[in-house]
Design a protein around this motif. Sequence first.
Motif, PDB file in Angstrom:
ATOM      1  N   TRP A  64       5.307  -9.181  13.346  1.00 10.36           N
ATOM      2  CA  TRP A  64       3.985  -8.782  12.876  1.00 10.36           C
ATOM      3  C   TRP A  64       4.110  -7.582  11.941  1.00 10.36           C
ATOM      4  O   TRP A  64       5.054  -6.798  12.029  1.00 10.36           O
ATOM      5  CB  TRP A  64       3.082  -8.433  14.060  1.00 10.36           C
ATOM      6  N   ALA A  65       3.120  -7.453  11.054  1.00 13.11           N
ATOM      7  CA  ALA A  65       3.069  -6.304  10.148  1.00 13.11           C
ATOM      8  C   ALA A  65       1.649  -5.767  10.131  1.00 13.11           C
ATOM      9  O   ALA A  65       0.673  -6.532  10.202  1.00 13.11           O
ATOM     10  CB  ALA A  65       3.497  -6.700   8.741  1.00 13.11           C
ATOM     11  N   GLU A  66       1.530  -4.455  10.063  1.00 12.78           N
ATOM     12  CA  GLU A  66       0.229  -3.810   9.889  1.00 12.78           C
ATOM     13  C   GLU A  66      -0.039  -3.698   8.395  1.00 12.78           C
ATOM     14  O   GLU A  66       0.648  -2.959   7.679  1.00 12.78           O
ATOM     15  CB  GLU A  66       0.236  -2.424  10.531  1.00 12.78           C
ATOM     16  N   VAL A  67      -1.023  -4.441   7.914  1.00 13.62           N
ATOM     17  CA  VAL A  67      -1.348  -4.471   6.491  1.00 13.62           C
ATOM     18  C   VAL A  67      -2.859  -4.415   6.336  1.00 13.62           C
ATOM     19  O   VAL A  67      -3.581  -5.182   6.990  1.00 13.62           O
ATOM     20  CB  VAL A  67      -0.812  -5.751   5.810  1.00 13.62           C
ATOM     21  N   ALA A  68      -3.329  -3.503   5.511  1.00  9.75           N
ATOM     22  CA  ALA A  68      -4.762  -3.388   5.208  1.00  9.75           C
ATOM     23  C   ALA A  68      -5.598  -3.275   6.482  1.00  9.75           C
ATOM     24  O   ALA A  68      -6.692  -3.842   6.578  1.00  9.75           O
ATOM     25  CB  ALA A  68      -5.229  -4.584   4.376  1.00  9.75           C
ATOM     26  N   GLY A  69      -5.082  -2.557   7.476  1.00 11.66           N
ATOM     27  CA  GLY A  69      -5.805  -2.375   8.721  1.00 11.66           C
ATOM     28  C   GLY A  69      -5.830  -3.591   9.609  1.00 11.66           C
ATOM     29  O   GLY A  69      -6.612  -3.638  10.574  1.00 11.66           O
ATOM     30  N   ARG A  70      -4.964  -4.561   9.341  1.00 13.80           N
ATOM     31  CA  ARG A  70      -4.917  -5.795  10.121  1.00 13.80           C
ATOM     32  C   ARG A  70      -3.505  -6.004  10.658  1.00 13.80           C
ATOM     33  O   ARG A  70      -2.528  -5.617  10.025  1.00 13.80           O
ATOM     34  CB  ARG A  70      -5.310  -6.994   9.243  1.00 13.80           C
ATOM     35  N   GLY A 127     -11.947  -9.782  -3.242  1.00 11.26           N
ATOM     36  CA  GLY A 127     -13.205 -10.006  -2.551  1.00 11.26           C
ATOM     37  C   GLY A 127     -13.103 -11.123  -1.536  1.00 11.26           C
ATOM     38  O   GLY A 127     -13.862 -11.182  -0.565  1.00 11.26           O
ATOM     39  N   PHE A 128     -12.165 -12.003  -1.740  1.00 13.03           N
ATOM     40  CA  PHE A 128     -11.876 -13.164  -0.903  1.00 13.03           C
ATOM     41  C   PHE A 128     -10.464 -12.916  -0.367  1.00 13.03           C
ATOM     42  O   PHE A 128      -9.493 -13.451  -0.858  1.00 13.03           O
ATOM     43  CB  PHE A 128     -11.936 -14.376  -1.832  1.00 13.03           C
ATOM     44  N   SER A 129     -10.304 -12.016   0.618  1.00 13.45           N
ATOM     45  CA  SER A 129      -9.005 -11.433   0.944  1.00 13.45           C
ATOM     46  C   SER A 129      -8.201 -12.276   1.937  1.00 13.45           C
ATOM     47  O   SER A 129      -8.763 -12.948   2.806  1.00 13.45           O
ATOM     48  CB  SER A 129      -9.192 -10.013   1.481  1.00 13.45           C
ATOM     49  N   TYR A 130      -6.867 -12.186   1.801  1.00 11.98           N
ATOM     50  CA  TYR A 130      -5.940 -12.947   2.640  1.00 11.98           C
ATOM     51  C   TYR A 130      -4.539 -12.421   2.360  1.00 11.98           C
ATOM     52  O   TYR A 130      -4.322 -11.599   1.461  1.00 11.98           O
ATOM     53  CB  TYR A 130      -6.025 -14.451   2.340  1.00 11.98           C
ATOM     54  N   TRP A 131      -3.555 -12.895   3.153  1.00  9.15           N
ATOM     55  CA  TRP A 131      -2.147 -12.568   2.928  1.00  9.15           C
ATOM     56  C   TRP A 131      -1.483 -13.769   2.282  1.00  9.15           C
ATOM     57  O   TRP A 131      -1.654 -14.901   2.725  1.00  9.15           O
ATOM     58  CB  TRP A 131      -1.466 -12.249   4.255  1.00  9.15           C
ATOM     59  N   GLU A 132      -0.708 -13.519   1.242  1.00 10.08           N
ATOM     60  CA  GLU A 132      -0.021 -14.616   0.541  1.00 10.08           C
ATOM     61  C   GLU A 132       1.274 -14.079  -0.055  1.00 10.08           C
ATOM     62  O   GLU A 132       1.254 -13.139  -0.842  1.00 10.08           O
ATOM     63  CB  GLU A 132      -0.901 -15.170  -0.580  1.00 10.08           C
ATOM     64  N   ASN A 186       8.226  -9.657   1.163  1.00 14.63           N
ATOM     65  CA  ASN A 186       7.529  -8.372   1.212  1.00 14.63           C
ATOM     66  C   ASN A 186       6.398  -8.480   2.228  1.00 14.63           C
ATOM     67  O   ASN A 186       5.397  -9.159   1.977  1.00 14.63           O
ATOM     68  CB  ASN A 186       6.975  -8.027  -0.172  1.00 14.63           C
ATOM     69  N   PRO A 187       6.509  -7.833   3.389  1.00 10.33           N
ATOM     70  CA  PRO A 187       5.463  -7.952   4.417  1.00 10.33           C
ATOM     71  C   PRO A 187       4.101  -7.443   3.978  1.00 10.33           C
ATOM     72  O   PRO A 187       3.089  -7.778   4.598  1.00 10.33           O
ATOM     73  CB  PRO A 187       6.015  -7.103   5.571  1.00 10.33           C
ATOM     74  N   ALA A 188       4.055  -6.651   2.908  1.00 11.00           N
ATOM     75  CA  ALA A 188       2.788  -6.054   2.465  1.00 11.00           C
ATOM     76  C   ALA A 188       2.092  -6.873   1.385  1.00 11.00           C
ATOM     77  O   ALA A 188       1.300  -6.329   0.608  1.00 11.00           O
ATOM     78  CB  ALA A 188       3.040  -4.640   1.955  1.00 11.00           C
ATOM     79  N   ALA A 189       2.335  -8.191   1.345  1.00 10.14           N
ATOM     80  CA  ALA A 189       1.780  -9.035   0.285  1.00 10.14           C
ATOM     81  C   ALA A 189       0.323  -9.406   0.568  1.00 10.14           C
ATOM     82  O   ALA A 189      -0.044 -10.583   0.641  1.00 10.14           O
ATOM     83  CB  ALA A 189       2.635 -10.282   0.115  1.00 10.14           C
ATOM     84  N   TRP A 190      -0.515  -8.397   0.705  1.00 12.83           N
ATOM     85  CA  TRP A 190      -1.938  -8.598   0.987  1.00 12.83           C
ATOM     86  C   TRP A 190      -2.713  -8.768  -0.308  1.00 12.83           C
ATOM     87  O   TRP A 190      -2.577  -7.955  -1.236  1.00 12.83           O
ATOM     88  CB  TRP A 190      -2.487  -7.411   1.773  1.00 12.83           C
ATOM     89  N   MET A 191      -3.521  -9.811  -0.383  1.00 12.06           N
ATOM     90  CA  MET A 191      -4.402 -10.030  -1.521  1.00 12.06           C
ATOM     91  C   MET A 191      -5.724  -9.333  -1.208  1.00 12.06           C
ATOM     92  O   MET A 191      -6.617  -9.904  -0.587  1.00 12.06           O
ATOM     93  CB  MET A 191      -4.610 -11.523  -1.743  1.00 12.06           C
ATOM     94  N   GLY A 192      -5.835  -8.075  -1.639  1.00  6.30           N
ATOM     95  CA  GLY A 192      -7.016  -7.278  -1.339  1.00  6.30           C
ATOM     96  C   GLY A 192      -8.157  -7.561  -2.291  1.00  6.30           C
ATOM     97  O   GLY A 192      -8.741  -6.651  -2.883  1.00  6.30           O
TER      98      GLY A 192
END
Length: 343
Positions: free
Chosen positions: A281-287, A318-323, A310-316
């Motif tokens: 698990w990774a802590e990313v964007a408060g998740r 308006g329609f947010s997700y990890w990719e 890269n565990p921090a590959a958060w798509m921040g």
Amino acid sequence: MALSRRAFAQGYAGLGETADGFAPVTPGKVFSFPADHGPHPDFRIEWWYLTANLVDARGAACGLQWTLFRQATEAGPQREGWANQQLWMGHAAVTRADTHRFNELFARGGVGQAGVDAKPFAAWIDDWEMKGADSTDDRMLAPLTLKASSTDFNYALTLQADRPVVLQGDAGFSRKSERGQASYYYSQPFFRARGSLVIDDKTVDVSGQAWMDREWSSQPLDPDQTGWDWLSLHLSSGDKLMLYRLRQKDGKDDPFGNWILPDGRAQQIFAADIQMTPKGWAEVAGRKLPVEWQIAIPSRSFTITCKPLNPAAWMGTGFSYWEGPISFSGSHDGVGYLELTGY
């Protein structure tokens, strides 16, 4: 484009809302190309979604994403100009081990700022485009060119393929729940990609493999489903594997998959034969996000462990997700992409 942002900001959970007036997804559809490469405005939502696993001249791994989403605000005949009820959204991203960059664009339908043409194929939003030519083979959706840009990155690729697109699920009918939710879904998992990637004004030549998903629906999720965990895998053997797990509020998650042979034939993999287990698990964007996975398909003697570039590959967005891009090893090895929605 505040109206667009509000429409998409409901997130993936909104896809479980009632879709009265839109066309239903039913088994038995006969796909037609090039027509089905184009938009389907009678359905509520669809996307043209490409991910690429690349390396530069030194062998360093990187990944990129290019996505165009269409969503209808209401059903009914298409209106002209600014009254058109189609909203468009584009996402682009590049990922290396040391950085993840993304950008997001919005457009209103009916005014030429975004759209898709089936023949010659062209999908665009502002100056981002995925584009074919008169020579593009409709069955393969290749060759294509691809480009996107932001203030701190841009890329341009050429995409080639020598096998036709692959129908996912049951001949393109992709069931999402026992209550009738489904989508029409096909992929081109055999793209070979080559081009250039620019990050912070530094250009590198890149090459590798790419995977494009085409999916459209009016209600792809059940109200009890919160999101999905999806993988596209390029095996070093030349096989391809698509897997996803739809998460349910009661914890009874429902996995689906297709094994694609090197010659392009697809074989469904059913829930009883799929084990998808988060391992890291990774802590990313408060998740807290499950970015490492163990995947097993016992009938194929297939057991792998997937790890992100890269565990921090958060798509921040308006329609947010990890990719982000992943690699895997075990009984089989290779590279691919992981998407995590609804967290």
